[in-house]
Design a protein around this motif. Sequence first.
Motif, PDB file in Angstrom:
ATOM      1  N   GLU A 147       0.825  -1.207   0.000  1.00 22.70           N
ATOM      2  CA  GLU A 147       0.000   0.000   0.000  1.00 22.70           C
ATOM      3  C   GLU A 147       0.862   1.260   0.000  1.00 22.70           C
ATOM      4  O   GLU A 147       0.453   2.311  -0.492  1.00 22.70           O
ATOM      5  CB  GLU A 147      -0.916   0.021   1.217  1.00 22.70           C
ATOM      6  N   TRP A 177      -2.861  11.056   2.245  1.00 19.31           N
ATOM      7  CA  TRP A 177      -2.882   9.604   2.060  1.00 19.31           C
ATOM      8  C   TRP A 177      -3.609   8.921   3.227  1.00 19.31           C
ATOM      9  O   TRP A 177      -4.428   8.017   3.008  1.00 19.31           O
ATOM     10  CB  TRP A 177      -1.460   9.071   1.941  1.00 19.31           C
ATOM     11  N   ARG A 235      -6.896   6.994   1.967  1.00 17.24           N
ATOM     12  CA  ARG A 235      -6.719   5.543   1.907  1.00 17.24           C
ATOM     13  C   ARG A 235      -7.106   4.811   3.193  1.00 17.24           C
ATOM     14  O   ARG A 235      -7.462   3.633   3.148  1.00 17.24           O
ATOM     15  CB  ARG A 235      -5.276   5.207   1.563  1.00 17.24           C
TER      16      ARG A 235
END
Length: 312
Positions: free
Chosen positions: A34, A264, A268
């Motif tokens: 990731e 992020w 995410r």
Amino acid sequence: MSTRAPGLAELQAAAVRTGRHLRRTPLLELHGGELDVPARVVLKLESLQHTGSFKARGALNALLSRELPAGGVVAASGGNHGAALAWAAAEVGAAATVFVPSTSPPAKAARVASYGADVRIVEGYYAEALDAARAWAAGQDVFAVHAYDVPDVVAGQGTLGLELREQVPEADAILVAVGGGGLVAGLTIACAGGSPVVPVETTGCPTLHSALAVGAPVDVEVGGLAADSLGARRIGSIAYDVMAAAEQPVLLVSDEDVEDARAWLWSRCRVLAEPGGAAALAALRTGAYRPEPGSVVVVVVCGGNTDTLPAP
């Protein structure tokens, strides 16, 4: 004011003292893919602690370690320590007065006030607020609680490290942002002989980096995106001594790196971090810290006190 580093036994006593009041904050495990790194990454969500940051640990331990004077407690804070102290004071039934620099976001001052503290706004950064708090406290029957450079506060912050040793005993490194240094010192003491603690600063607030470069704590100019939480002008003496002995280099990240890490985390992971809370992750995302293949890296998300979402 004592600037002696606490020992492991003091951290363990702090954990017992504060345990029933504090949250055992959760972990979020990520696959390294990731983040495009060859490691397992574990986020320690200390942003979900009482008052939205790790500061609740140190403030509460300081207040529970002594009998408090009739006038209550006072501190200077960019916001997180102030909110933590106000919460801790309410927990023990004491009054709290907090001096907040004008450069802190209004939401942070409001958050301090929401826990019942008397908030005083001071023009400038943390250093100016600290001077104002000291001047106000002189001659009054109050207990001044420094944000990061006293043993009881460092011991309280170190309870996070004891918690991590139980939660992720296999960690090969722990990345953490540095402001005044109470958290990085407490973590390093807690994890001595185990996981190395890697300090991360922004280029706008290179307090520990500058001190280690010259061999002593020094005043530095601070500013930038994370200055409200990482903007101590001088690293604490306790943190300097602990980190100089640890010989762990400081990683530097830019404001742009921090904002990218914040974005992020939100896009995410749906984790909302303040800029200082995202600094440690920025070091991993930019390659400032390069984990070994197959290793386990803990990233401390140390604060979430913000009223704005990061830019997409």
